[in-house]
Write a protein that holds these residues in place. Sequence first.
Motif, short mmCIF file in Angstrom:
data_model
loop_
_atom_site.label_atom_id
_atom_site.label_comp_id
_atom_site.label_asym_id
_atom_site.label_seq_id
_atom_site.Cartn_x
_atom_site.Cartn_y
_atom_site.Cartn_z
N GLY A 59 -75.44 70.83 -91.41
CA GLY A 59 -76.40 69.78 -91.76
C GLY A 59 -77.36 69.48 -90.63
O GLY A 59 -77.41 70.18 -89.62
N GLU A 60 -78.12 68.40 -90.79
CA GLU A 60 -79.17 68.04 -89.84
C GLU A 60 -78.59 67.70 -88.45
O GLU A 60 -79.19 68.04 -87.42
CB GLU A 60 -79.98 66.85 -90.38
CG GLU A 60 -81.48 66.99 -90.39
CD GLU A 60 -82.06 68.26 -89.77
OE1 GLU A 60 -82.29 68.29 -88.54
OE2 GLU A 60 -82.29 69.26 -90.49
N ALA A 61 -77.42 67.05 -88.43
CA ALA A 61 -76.83 66.66 -87.14
C ALA A 61 -76.58 67.89 -86.26
O ALA A 61 -76.90 67.90 -85.07
CB ALA A 61 -75.51 65.90 -87.37
N GLU A 62 -76.02 68.94 -86.88
CA GLU A 62 -75.74 70.17 -86.12
C GLU A 62 -77.04 70.86 -85.71
O GLU A 62 -77.14 71.42 -84.62
CB GLU A 62 -74.88 71.13 -86.95
CG GLU A 62 -73.44 70.67 -87.14
CD GLU A 62 -73.26 69.75 -88.34
OE1 GLU A 62 -74.27 69.48 -89.04
OE2 GLU A 62 -72.13 69.31 -88.58
N ALA A 63 -78.03 70.81 -86.59
CA ALA A 63 -79.32 71.43 -86.24
C ALA A 63 -79.89 70.79 -84.97
O ALA A 63 -80.43 71.47 -84.09
CB ALA A 63 -80.31 71.27 -87.41
N GLU A 64 -79.72 69.46 -84.88
CA GLU A 64 -80.19 68.73 -83.71
C GLU A 64 -79.43 69.15 -82.44
O GLU A 64 -80.02 69.34 -81.38
CB GLU A 64 -80.02 67.22 -83.96
CG GLU A 64 -80.57 66.31 -82.90
CD GLU A 64 -82.05 66.56 -82.58
OE1 GLU A 64 -82.78 66.99 -83.50
OE2 GLU A 64 -82.44 66.37 -81.41
N ARG A 65 -78.10 69.34 -82.57
CA ARG A 65 -77.29 69.83 -81.44
C ARG A 65 -77.78 71.19 -80.98
O ARG A 65 -77.82 71.48 -79.78
CB ARG A 65 -75.81 69.97 -81.84
CG ARG A 65 -75.01 68.70 -81.67
CD ARG A 65 -73.55 68.93 -82.01
NE ARG A 65 -72.80 69.59 -80.93
CZ ARG A 65 -71.51 69.92 -81.02
NH1 ARG A 65 -70.84 69.68 -82.13
NH2 ARG A 65 -70.90 70.50 -80.01
N PHE A 66 -78.07 72.06 -81.93
CA PHE A 66 -78.57 73.40 -81.57
C PHE A 66 -79.91 73.29 -80.85
O PHE A 66 -80.15 73.95 -79.85
CB PHE A 66 -78.70 74.28 -82.85
CG PHE A 66 -77.44 75.02 -83.21
CD1 PHE A 66 -76.33 74.35 -83.71
CD2 PHE A 66 -77.35 76.39 -83.05
CE1 PHE A 66 -75.16 75.03 -84.04
CE2 PHE A 66 -76.20 77.09 -83.38
CZ PHE A 66 -75.10 76.42 -83.88
N ARG A 67 -80.79 72.44 -81.41
CA ARG A 67 -82.12 72.28 -80.80
C ARG A 67 -82.00 71.82 -79.35
O ARG A 67 -82.66 72.36 -78.46
CB ARG A 67 -82.94 71.26 -81.62
CG ARG A 67 -84.24 71.83 -82.19
CD ARG A 67 -84.88 70.85 -83.16
NE ARG A 67 -84.52 71.15 -84.54
CZ ARG A 67 -84.05 70.27 -85.42
NH1 ARG A 67 -83.86 69.00 -85.08
NH2 ARG A 67 -83.77 70.65 -86.65
N LYS A 68 -81.09 70.84 -79.12
CA LYS A 68 -80.88 70.34 -77.76
C LYS A 68 -80.38 71.44 -76.84
O LYS A 68 -80.62 71.43 -75.63
CB LYS A 68 -79.87 69.18 -77.76
CG LYS A 68 -80.52 67.85 -78.11
CD LYS A 68 -79.54 66.70 -77.92
CE LYS A 68 -80.12 65.40 -78.43
NZ LYS A 68 -79.05 64.45 -78.85
N ALA A 69 -79.61 72.41 -77.42
CA ALA A 69 -79.12 73.53 -76.62
C ALA A 69 -80.16 74.64 -76.51
O ALA A 69 -79.87 75.71 -75.96
CB ALA A 69 -77.83 74.08 -77.25
N GLY A 70 -81.34 74.39 -77.06
CA GLY A 70 -82.40 75.38 -76.95
C GLY A 70 -82.32 76.49 -77.99
O GLY A 70 -82.94 77.54 -77.84
N LEU A 71 -81.54 76.28 -79.05
CA LEU A 71 -81.39 77.30 -80.09
C LEU A 71 -82.00 76.79 -81.40
O LEU A 71 -81.70 75.67 -81.85
CB LEU A 71 -79.90 77.63 -80.31
CG LEU A 71 -79.14 78.18 -79.08
CD1 LEU A 71 -77.66 78.32 -79.39
CD2 LEU A 71 -79.73 79.52 -78.64
N GLU A 72 -82.83 77.58 -82.04
CA GLU A 72 -83.48 77.18 -83.29
C GLU A 72 -82.73 77.80 -84.47
O GLU A 72 -82.58 79.02 -84.54
CB GLU A 72 -84.96 77.64 -83.27
CG GLU A 72 -85.84 76.91 -84.27
CD GLU A 72 -85.79 75.37 -84.10
OE1 GLU A 72 -85.56 74.68 -85.12
OE2 GLU A 72 -85.96 74.88 -82.95
N VAL A 73 -82.25 76.97 -85.39
CA VAL A 73 -81.50 77.51 -86.53
C VAL A 73 -82.44 77.81 -87.70
O VAL A 73 -83.58 77.34 -87.74
CB VAL A 73 -80.38 76.55 -86.99
CG1 VAL A 73 -79.39 76.32 -85.84
CG2 VAL A 73 -80.94 75.24 -87.50
N SER A 74 -81.92 78.60 -88.67
CA SER A 74 -82.74 79.03 -89.81
C SER A 74 -82.67 78.08 -90.98
O SER A 74 -83.33 78.30 -92.00
CB SER A 74 -82.30 80.43 -90.26
OG SER A 74 -82.41 81.34 -89.20
N GLY A 75 -81.84 77.03 -90.86
CA GLY A 75 -81.72 76.07 -91.95
C GLY A 75 -80.29 75.58 -92.07
O GLY A 75 -79.47 75.82 -91.18
#
Lengths: 348, 348
Positions: A59-75
């Motif tokens: 979900g969105e919460a995990e996407a935010e964690r990835f973004r903070k780690a510098g990783l962009e998810v596909s959805g």
Amino acid sequence: MAVRGKVAVGVNGYGTIGRRVAWAAGLQPDMELVGVVKTKPDYAAAQAMSAGIPVYVPGEAEAERFRKAGLEVSGTIRDLLREVDVIVDATPDGVGATYSKLYREAGVKAIFQGGEEASVAQVSFSALCNYDEAVGKDSARVVSCNTTGLLRSICAINSAVGVRAVNAFLVRRAADMHEVKRGPINSVVLNPPRVPSHHAGDVRTVLPWLDITTAAVVVPTTLMHVHYVTMKLKGNASREEVLDALRSSPRVLVVSASKSGVEGTSQIIDAARHIRPRGDVPELVVFEESVLSKGDEVSFIQAVHQESIVVPENVDAIRALTGLSDGEQSVKLTNYALGIGKLPGLSL
Amino acid sequence: MAVRGKVAVGVNGYGTIGRRVAWAAGLQPDMELVGVVKTKPDYAAAQAMSAGIPVYVPGEAEAERFRKAGLEVSGTIRDLLREVDVIVDATPDGVGATYSKLYREAGVKAIFQGGEEASVAQVSFSALCNYDEAVGKDSARVVSCNTTGLLRSICAINSAVGVRAVNAFLVRRAADMHEVKRGPINSVVLNPPRVPSHHAGDVRTVLPWLDITTAAVVVPTTLMHVHYVTMKLKGNASREEVLDALRSSPRVLVVSASKSGVEGTSQIIDAARHIRPRGDVPELVVFEESVLSKGDEVSFIQAVHQESIVVPENVDAIRALTGLSDGEQSVKLTNYALGIGKLPGLSL
């Protein structure tokens, strides 16, 4: 979006099994790996991305964690489910069940792992025992590594000479390499502390007619499970007949200690490390000189690489659910794509 | 010189077994420990001397090594043999045989360990199976730890309900604490890499009529061996009958996981460490909830403390050879002197 003529596959969970199934599906000529779902932006996530595998999140919460780690998810997983025909659930034990409604609502066929209850899916699956039962179903559960190992030898010997009853003692590995908090480190622990263990019932989810008892201990090692299996056969069988049945199976390696020098699990894995990705041994390994026959009873010692033995079964389950091919053809395709069946130096 | 009315005992070899047998003989009301033979002036030799145990050496060369290490020995093995009625040979596997002529020439009764060939002695010995066969003999061989463990449960169940055949899988510990060069540390190794293992033949040195198969692996642990035993009985027996037979044996502890919380070998040894010298568990431990009965077949999991299980057997063998007492009486005396039979917290 799926490539024309290929089944589109997603994998939810990217740990021991998920990483291998994603890799294996990506190697099949009739499958396309659309993406994987990951919850944490750890080294496995970074490796997936650097290998060009689209990574999705719950979900969105995990996407935010990835973004903070510098990783962009596909959805999110909902995005992935719109793109796939089959999802392989490789989430931790018991978590798969919490996703089954989501998969159903998305109209996606689902494959679960052996850590889930059998009721999670329409059928429990082992390619060389009951492929046909899964054909066209909406969901299947690939039984656990130990159960898959037991079913490999049971079904091979049952096809050739008939099996009446099985008594198996399982010496389980304590942890996989990434599991840094599991034990024991100096104990032999009954697991569970009562007999029979759940493995007997799990074998019966595939072979309901079988009289089987299992007991298990866990020991301080990481590489493979080891089973001592005693079978009561439907009639007398010679040692050579049993060995022939095992050697004829496309997913069993009969290894001779006297010819190869292999006397234990670490030597199997060491040999595989020089030839196989990750040192995987998806075959069931049977130690040739351990096979003992006595009238209508046969016993032997077998080893199960817990990290990889279910990987070809997951690939075959994808074909069974989607009707891509029959069982014999699927096992052949999977084995060919993954290099299963021969391990130079071991299979002499 | 022997104390009047006591059997004078010497121990050749002061390692895992020798140190314990020397200690155990010294605690018996009808025995006197005259001295032990040691080859190297290491920490075990220093501990023996500081405990007041006379230390002898094989010859002058070793005496010189001890002197250089600042330790004064009481003489050579020939000196010790002049003072004793019985020598317990606890030298390394195969070394005992090289001493047997010396013992015979000295007119001293000799007890060997299971690492020797059966032919080293007139009888292979397990106190609760064949005490009477050793009475008055000049030599006996106490069978190895694994064989002693197997014989404990076989003879207990055989006396109560009759045993026809046994199939046992042995999960052996890799090393004792002082053996710093033994492995494996991350492997399950077939030991030996063929079936049957020698244990079946070793059990038959005591019970020649028994139909028995054994197979063995070694695993990375130091504390205890673990066996999965399946027995074919002479008739049907309930789980309770089998448990009663085991509980009635003076050298078996039936441990309940649900009552004690003990699920593995390290918990057995941890409990023993708080109560027993060195944390020894000379009893065979059977896990209560592992006992499964099915018609005329029973299976269970048992654990063997490899360092101490043969210690009471050696003490009983001394009494058998010298005719000090009958088997029942000897087992009682030994158990009483060593505190065997109850382990508070485990035997509930």
